[in-house]
Design a protein around this motif. Structure first.
Motif, PDB file in Angstrom:
ATOM      1  N   GLY A  28       0.949  -1.205   0.043  1.00  0.00           N
ATOM      2  CA  GLY A  28       0.010   0.150   0.123  1.00  0.00           C
ATOM      3  C   GLY A  28       0.746   1.232   0.074  1.00  0.00           C
ATOM      4  O   GLY A  28       0.153   2.393   0.154  1.00  0.00           O
ATOM      5  N   CYS A  29       2.122   0.950   0.154  1.00  0.00           N
ATOM      6  CA  CYS A  29       2.912   2.263   0.010  1.00  0.00           C
ATOM      7  C   CYS A  29       3.869   2.525  -1.329  1.00  0.00           C
ATOM      8  O   CYS A  29       4.963   2.850  -1.308  1.00  0.00           O
ATOM      9  N   GLU A  30       3.321   2.148  -2.326  1.00  0.00           N
ATOM     10  CA  GLU A  30       4.062   1.988  -3.688  1.00  0.00           C
ATOM     11  C   GLU A  30       4.259   3.158  -4.159  1.00  0.00           C
ATOM     12  O   GLU A  30       5.420   3.586  -4.645  1.00  0.00           O
ATOM     13  N   TYR A  31       3.518   4.289  -3.952  1.00  0.00           N
ATOM     14  CA  TYR A  31       3.616   5.761  -4.352  1.00  0.00           C
ATOM     15  C   TYR A  31       4.258   6.767  -3.363  1.00  0.00           C
ATOM     16  O   TYR A  31       4.034   7.648  -3.455  1.00  0.00           O
ATOM     17  N   LEU A  32       5.050   6.063  -2.432  1.00  0.00           N
ATOM     18  CA  LEU A  32       5.482   6.786  -1.316  1.00  0.00           C
ATOM     19  C   LEU A  32       7.012   7.247  -1.781  1.00  0.00           C
ATOM     20  O   LEU A  32       7.615   6.516  -2.130  1.00  0.00           O
ATOM     21  N   SER A  33       7.234   8.715  -1.515  1.00  0.00           N
ATOM     22  CA  SER A  33       8.465   9.088  -1.509  1.00  0.00           C
ATOM     23  C   SER A  33       8.885   9.721  -0.151  1.00  0.00           C
ATOM     24  O   SER A  33       8.489  10.846   0.251  1.00  0.00           O
ATOM     25  N   ILE A  34      10.150   9.381   0.172  1.00  0.00           N
ATOM     26  CA  ILE A  34      10.653  10.052   1.275  1.00  0.00           C
ATOM     27  C   ILE A  34      11.367  11.110   0.871  1.00  0.00           C
ATOM     28  O   ILE A  34      12.337  11.180   0.211  1.00  0.00           O
ATOM     29  N   THR A  35      11.042  12.496   1.662  1.00  0.00           N
ATOM     30  CA  THR A  35      11.764  13.690   0.847  1.00  0.00           C
ATOM     31  C   THR A  35      13.268  13.844   1.974  1.00  0.00           C
ATOM     32  O   THR A  35      14.211  14.336   1.301  1.00  0.00           O
ATOM     33  N   ALA A  56      -5.070  11.392  -1.012  1.00  0.00           N
ATOM     34  CA  ALA A  56      -6.198  10.859  -0.065  1.00  0.00           C
ATOM     35  C   ALA A  56      -5.821   9.654   0.683  1.00  0.00           C
ATOM     36  O   ALA A  56      -6.525   9.225   1.676  1.00  0.00           O
ATOM     37  N   ASP A  57      -4.752   9.098   0.427  1.00  0.00           N
ATOM     38  CA  ASP A  57      -4.083   7.954   1.033  1.00  0.00           C
ATOM     39  C   ASP A  57      -3.290   8.292   2.398  1.00  0.00           C
ATOM     40  O   ASP A  57      -2.644   7.511   2.710  1.00  0.00           O
ATOM     41  N   ILE A  58      -3.428   9.448   2.585  1.00  0.00           N
ATOM     42  CA  ILE A  58      -2.355   9.936   3.928  1.00  0.00           C
ATOM     43  C   ILE A  58      -2.401   9.054   5.131  1.00  0.00           C
ATOM     44  O   ILE A  58      -1.634   8.668   5.596  1.00  0.00           O
ATOM     45  N   GLU A  59      -3.803   9.160   5.440  1.00  0.00           N
ATOM     46  CA  GLU A  59      -3.999   8.417   6.792  1.00  0.00           C
ATOM     47  C   GLU A  59      -3.970   7.020   6.618  1.00  0.00           C
ATOM     48  O   GLU A  59      -3.097   6.341   7.713  1.00  0.00           O
ATOM     49  N   TYR A  60      -4.213   6.253   5.728  1.00  0.00           N
ATOM     50  CA  TYR A  60      -4.045   4.827   5.541  1.00  0.00           C
ATOM     51  C   TYR A  60      -2.377   4.682   5.543  1.00  0.00           C
ATOM     52  O   TYR A  60      -1.707   3.684   6.216  1.00  0.00           O
ATOM     53  N   PRO A  86      16.940   5.037  16.075  1.00  0.00           N
ATOM     54  CA  PRO A  86      16.039   6.086  16.516  1.00  0.00           C
ATOM     55  C   PRO A  86      14.369   5.535  16.483  1.00  0.00           C
ATOM     56  O   PRO A  86      14.232   5.070  15.691  1.00  0.00           O
ATOM     57  N   ASN A  87      13.715   6.208  17.258  1.00  0.00           N
ATOM     58  CA  ASN A  87      12.197   6.225  17.021  1.00  0.00           C
ATOM     59  C   ASN A  87      11.951   6.808  15.874  1.00  0.00           C
ATOM     60  O   ASN A  87      12.514   7.851  15.481  1.00  0.00           O
ATOM     61  N   LEU A  88      11.221   6.109  15.046  1.00  0.00           N
ATOM     62  CA  LEU A  88      10.819   6.938  13.577  1.00  0.00           C
ATOM     63  C   LEU A  88       9.386   7.560  13.834  1.00  0.00           C
ATOM     64  O   LEU A  88       8.222   6.957  14.405  1.00  0.00           O
ATOM     65  N   ILE A  89       9.336   8.887  13.286  1.00  0.00           N
ATOM     66  CA  ILE A  89       8.140   9.739  13.679  1.00  0.00           C
ATOM     67  C   ILE A  89       7.956  10.163  11.933  1.00  0.00           C
ATOM     68  O   ILE A  89       8.573  10.932  11.296  1.00  0.00           O
ATOM     69  N   PHE A  90       6.649   9.772  11.606  1.00  0.00           N
ATOM     70  CA  PHE A  90       6.485   9.992  10.048  1.00  0.00           C
ATOM     71  C   PHE A  90       5.602  11.229  10.218  1.00  0.00           C
ATOM     72  O   PHE A  90       4.548  11.210  11.048  1.00  0.00           O
ATOM     73  N   LYS A  91       5.764  12.020   8.990  1.00  0.00           N
ATOM     74  CA  LYS A  91       5.161  13.266   8.961  1.00  0.00           C
ATOM     75  C   LYS A  91       4.974  13.362   7.461  1.00  0.00           C
ATOM     76  O   LYS A  91       5.719  13.284   6.740  1.00  0.00           O
ATOM     77  N   TYR A  92       3.802  13.913   6.972  1.00  0.00           N
ATOM     78  CA  TYR A  92       3.409  14.147   5.726  1.00  0.00           C
ATOM     79  C   TYR A  92       4.166  15.621   5.335  1.00  0.00           C
ATOM     80  O   TYR A  92       3.958  16.456   6.069  1.00  0.00           O
ATOM     81  N   ASP A  93       4.898  15.423   4.158  1.00  0.00           N
ATOM     82  CA  ASP A  93       5.516  16.533   3.733  1.00  0.00           C
ATOM     83  C   ASP A  93       4.606  17.407   2.934  1.00  0.00           C
ATOM     84  O   ASP A  93       4.623  17.007   1.713  1.00  0.00           O
ATOM     85  N   ASP A  94       4.147  18.484   3.539  1.00  0.00           N
ATOM     86  CA  ASP A  94       3.332  19.402   2.522  1.00  0.00           C
ATOM     87  C   ASP A  94       3.793  20.764   1.700  1.00  0.00           C
ATOM     88  O   ASP A  94       3.293  21.361   1.455  1.00  0.00           O
ATOM     89  N   THR A  95       5.223  20.726   1.734  1.00  0.00           N
ATOM     90  CA  THR A  95       5.758  21.857   1.145  1.00  0.00           C
ATOM     91  C   THR A  95       5.458  22.040  -0.422  1.00  0.00           C
ATOM     92  O   THR A  95       5.090  23.259  -0.596  1.00  0.00           O
ATOM     93  N   LEU A  96       5.269  21.052  -1.101  1.00  0.00           N
ATOM     94  CA  LEU A  96       4.947  21.043  -2.429  1.00  0.00           C
ATOM     95  C   LEU A  96       3.557  21.478  -2.481  1.00  0.00           C
ATOM     96  O   LEU A  96       2.945  22.360  -3.571  1.00  0.00           O
ATOM     97  N   ASP A  97       2.443  21.370  -1.633  1.00  0.00           N
ATOM     98  CA  ASP A  97       1.220  21.503  -1.692  1.00  0.00           C
ATOM     99  C   ASP A  97       1.058  23.027  -1.330  1.00  0.00           C
ATOM    100  O   ASP A  97       0.284  23.738  -2.010  1.00  0.00           O
TER     101      ASP A  97
END
Length: 110
Positions: A28-35, A56-60, A86-97
């Motif tokens: 389910g994370c095929e279109y994910l890009s770590i910035t 639309a898939d951010i929460e999932y 390290p503990n991993l803290i995931f955040k959506y990068d909304d700079t492009l938005d």
């Protein structure tokens, strides 16, 4: 501001390992890009910023990443020699938005 090359190099290594692991092992994370990845000074936390092709898939995707955090941490431990994972803290990068929103506002103004 002085940069620390050790932290920058380690953050880049973590980014590469996570990108490979997410693309190969997490469904389910095929279109994910770590910035980018930022580390705290004590290497206790790593903030992992990512972008998606479909917003639309951010929460999932966030739930999948949190659910598979142990797999991701094990992958870091296997591929990078560091004492503390390290503990991993995931955040959506909304700079492009934000860029697109500001660009559209400026186009409307002029």
């Amino acid at each position: 501001m002085k940069t620390n090359f050790k932290y920058d190099r380690l953050a880049e290594d973590i980014k590469e390992v996570l990108t490979k692991t997410i693309n190969e092992e997490i469904d389910g994370c095929e279109y994910l890009s770590i910035t980018h990845v930022t580390l705290t000074k004590d290497l206790g936390d790593a903030k992992v910023y990512f972008q998606l092709l479909d917003e639309a898939d951010i929460e999932y995707v966030l739930e999948e990443l949190k659910h598979n955090q142990q797999i991701l941490k094990a992958s870091i431990a296997d591929n990078i020699k560091i004492r503390k994972i390290p503990n991993l803290i995931f955040k959506y990068d909304d700079t492009l938005d934000n860029y697109n929103r500001i660009d559209s506002i400026l186009k409307d103004e002029f």
